[in-house]
Design an enzyme around this catalytic site. Structure first.
Site, short mmCIF file in Angstrom:
data_model
loop_
_atom_site.label_atom_id
_atom_site.label_comp_id
_atom_site.label_asym_id
_atom_site.label_seq_id
_atom_site.Cartn_x
_atom_site.Cartn_y
_atom_site.Cartn_z
CG HIS A 290 -1.95 -1.05 1.26
ND1 HIS A 290 -3.29 -0.77 1.15
CD2 HIS A 290 -1.87 -2.41 1.36
CE1 HIS A 290 -3.99 -1.88 1.19
NE2 HIS A 290 -3.16 -2.90 1.33
CD GLU B 288 0.14 1.65 4.42
OE1 GLU B 288 0.12 2.31 3.36
OE2 GLU B 288 -0.88 1.15 4.93
#
Length: 396
Positions: free
Chosen positions: A307, A366
């Site tokens: 992500h 992330e």
């Protein structure tokens, strides 16, 4: 590149001729009985293409082969219908070319169409990479899975659960391209012999979980009704979809998994929209169903969901993760500079569900830092940071 079997040829001979790992040739020709080759059979040679070449004055097959650092028989093999002693100036022949460059150009606005084009190109050059469809999106786009390796340790990577985090897809596709290049050229990546990773692991990749959403963010609303009017309405009348995380129905795919789904649903929006709406029930959306069914079928040893943003790695869920998760995430942190974070107040995500149901390591990585969608100017930095995680995910 395809070659035609001659009398006395073998797959082992081709591996020596083209300086390739025999297993890559075997895995590029899974339908064959390697010890029962027949004259005239067509064999796929990974990592090469046959390029047209026009004979110049003074050329011979030997000089053409030498100038390209190829064995003479490699050129003879792809030109079986010509007389090597009677070359004519202007005659067209085939010359094997070893691919040593990336086919994926990741630093661009990378939508579903570009990804599917690159997957087809990679599969044609690297046929040992298997491609299948795990399901369809709401709009009927196939969701591809790529498989590389034939080891017993089953690893899974995915990207673009969230639409405006689409940069994760070209980052992951670039790694796949570099992995394939390394295997066929026998080059190290950061000092790692990738042929060992190939022998030990089976890497499953779903590079774009949310194709409809990614296309919405990059290309704007679809032309077809009722979808065009519907998504504009869900986006409060705006045609700028840069804030959009959900699928085309306005359901956040990473809030769709049965891991405290009710708790996540209770604190988030109660109707479809650009982000955070978990649907009317867990696994209501075809993209989430496809991921769940794939995960059950493959029985992964670990999963990594990519992500953006924050340069952090989430690795825990309700203290259900195994002790090895902390060892693995510390290695991820070492090779990337990203910060390990055990848990935050968030549920119903893909890695949460994986940890809960399998009690195996699951990670949400992330990438980058800033405001989504992250700018392409960050692409190279993100790739260099996360390359270590891609590799460590295989060797740990």
């Amino acid at each position: 590149m395809d070659v035609i079997v001659r009398r006395g040829d073998s797959l082992w001979y081709y591996s020596q001729l083209f300086h390739l790992n025999l297993q890559l040739i075997l895995d590029s020709n899974r339908e064959l009985q390697p010890n029962q080759l027949s004259i005239g059979q067509r064999i796929r040679i990974p990592g090469f293409v046959a390029q047209d070449y026009q004979v110049q004055p003074g050329d011979s097959l030997w000089s053409i082969a030498r100038n390209r650092n190829l064995p003479l028989d490699a050129v003879l093999l792809v030109n079986q219908n010509i007389n090597p002693n009677q070359l004519q100036v202007g005659q067209m022949i085939k010359v094997p070319i070893r691919i040593t460059w990336r086919l994926v150009q990741g630093r661009q606005f990378y939508d579903y169409t570009k990804m599917m084009r690159d997957i087809r190109r990679l599969q044609s050059v690297y046929p040992f990479m298997q491609v299948s469809t795990i399901g369809e999106s709401v709009l009927g786009n196939n969701i591809p899975e790529l498989l590389v390796g034939n080891g017993t340790k089953r690893i899974h990577y995915n990207a673009s659960f969230h639409a405006n985090e689409w940069i994760t897809t070209p980052v992951l596709m670039t790694f796949i391209n570099d992995y394939l290049l390394s295997l066929t050229n026998q080059n190290l990546i950061r000092g790692i012999v990738t042929s060992r990773l190939y022998e030990q692991t089976s890497l499953s990749i779903v590079p774009m979980v949310n194709p409809d959403g990614v296309s919405l963010v990059i290309n704007g609303p679809p032309e077809v009704e009722p979808w065009r009017s519907r998504v504009v309405e869900l986006n409060r009348g705006r045609t700028d979809f840069s804030d959009w995380k959900a699928n085309i129905r306005g359901v956040d795919l990473n809030d769709q998994f049965p891991a405290k789904w009710e708790e996540e649903r209770a604190r988030n929006p109660d109707e479809p929209g650009p982000r955070d709406y978990g649907g009317e029930r867990p696994l209501s959306e075809p993209e989430a169903v496809a991921m769940a069914e794939l995960t059950r079928r493959r029985d992964f040893a670990r999963v990594l969901a990519f992500h953006t943003q924050g340069r952090v790695i989430y690795w825990g869920y309700e203290n259900l993760e195994p002790p090895e998760s902390e060892i693995i995430v510390n290695e991820f942190a070492r090779v990337s500079g990203y910060e390990p974070v055990k848990t935050i107040e968030s549920w119903a995500g893909y890695k949460d569900w994986f940890i809960q149901d399998w009690r195996r390591p699951g990670f949400t990585v992330e990438l980058g830092r800033g405001v989504n969608p992250l700018p392409l100017t960050q692409f190279d930095e993100i790739y260099q940071d996360v390359l270590g995680i891609f590799l460590a995910g295989l060797y740990m």
